[in-house]
Design an enzyme around this catalytic site. Structure first.
Site, PDB file in Angstrom:
ATOM      1  N   ASN A  90     -64.451   6.357  -6.105  1.00 49.17           N
ATOM      2  CA  ASN A  90     -65.871   6.150  -6.364  1.00 49.17           C
ATOM      3  C   ASN A  90     -66.879   6.852  -6.131  1.00 49.17           C
ATOM      4  OD1 ASN A  90     -65.326   3.852  -8.370  1.00 49.17           O
ATOM      5  ND2 ASN A  90     -65.567   2.435  -6.418  1.00 49.17           N
ATOM      6  N   ASP A  99     -64.167   2.382 -12.744  1.00 51.47           N
ATOM      7  CA  ASP A  99     -63.767   1.242 -13.651  1.00 51.47           C
ATOM      8  C   ASP A  99     -62.867   1.589 -14.544  1.00 51.47           C
ATOM      9  OD1 ASP A  99     -65.617  -0.249 -12.614  1.00 51.47           O
ATOM     10  OD2 ASP A  99     -67.242  -0.264 -14.038  1.00 51.47           O
ATOM     11  N   GLU A 126     -60.268  -3.108  -5.609  1.00 56.34           N
ATOM     12  CA  GLU A 126     -59.110  -2.280  -5.903  1.00 56.34           C
ATOM     13  C   GLU A 126     -57.549  -2.639  -5.377  1.00 56.34           C
ATOM     14  OE1 GLU A 126     -60.447  -0.539  -1.742  1.00 56.34           O
ATOM     15  OE2 GLU A 126     -61.041  -1.632  -3.437  1.00 56.34           O
TER      16      GLU A 126
END
Length: 225
Positions: A90, A99, A126
């Protein structure tokens, strides 16, 4: 009579003389409303991002399968799965890419599930979980290995990973014959600790209890190292 009927659960009250077209129209409206209610109930049990079952659905299914396995004296396996270095992913590619990564990984893992009773769920963030009813350790290992391969074959670039140049997952699982001495929460803890061990061992791998049929004694906090 009308008030009493509605109070005890009736959804409509039709007076006599009955008009068939009116009855038919009311029935159609109620069937449509029921379908919408069922759709909303299903959506409440799905993860909004990945489209697979959410934590709430997982908790319900695990309780159901735990008691079913206990009644039938069969084995139950649970896989806990985590995307390696997802925070770094991320940070490197942004949350929108994160995403997309979650959706792709969830889809790849879902395609590994071969039996109708196998359930993959998003456990949180996650992390994912997979319930495998009536599955021994060898069968669970086979599913875990296929998940590892399926995610690697996505070849999603991950420059910040120290394991591989692409996205990978780590998996811990536990297989047990449910009994009254233990709970489904202990099974989750066991699989989660094996996931921790898989990460400690280098990630992008599977870790399982040494016993084919775990008694949970190997998964205590004292033995986590």
């Amino acid at each position: 009579d009308e008030a009493k009927g509605l109070q005890i659960g009736a959804i409509d009250y039709i007076t006599k003389p009955i008009s068939p077209p009116i009855v038919k129209a009311r029935v159609q409206n109620h069937l449509k409303l029921k379908r919408y209610q069922d759709m909303l109930a299903d959506l409440a049990l799905l993860d909004g991002l990945t489209g697979i079952p959410n934590r709430r659905r997982f908790d319900e299914a695990l309780q159901l399968e735990w008691h079913r396995a206990k009644r039938s004296s069969t084995l139950l396996s649970l896989l806990m799965i985590d995307i390696d270095f997802f925070k770094l992913y991320n940070d490197t590619y942004g949350h929108l890419a994160g995403d997309d990564c979650l959706r792709s990984v969830a889809k790849a893992m879902q395609q590994v599930m071969k039996r109708a009773g196998d359930m993959l769920a998003r456990y949180g963030g996650e992390e994912f979980a997979c319930i495998l009813a009536d599955t021994d350790a060898a069968g669970a290992q086979a599913v875990a290995d296929r998940i590892i391969q399926a995610v690697m074959q996505l070849a999603i670039p991950h420059a910040a990973s120290t394991v591989a140049p692409h996205v990978t997952v780590s998996i811990g699982f536990c297989t047990i014959a449910p009994d009254t001495a233990h709970t489904s929460d202990e099974l989750v803890s066991c699989a989660d600790r094996n996931l921790y061990r898989a990460k400690q061992a280098g990630r992008n791998r599977v870790h399982v209890c040494e016993l084919d049929n775990c008694d949970l004694s190997c998964c205590t906090l004292e033995n986590i190292e």
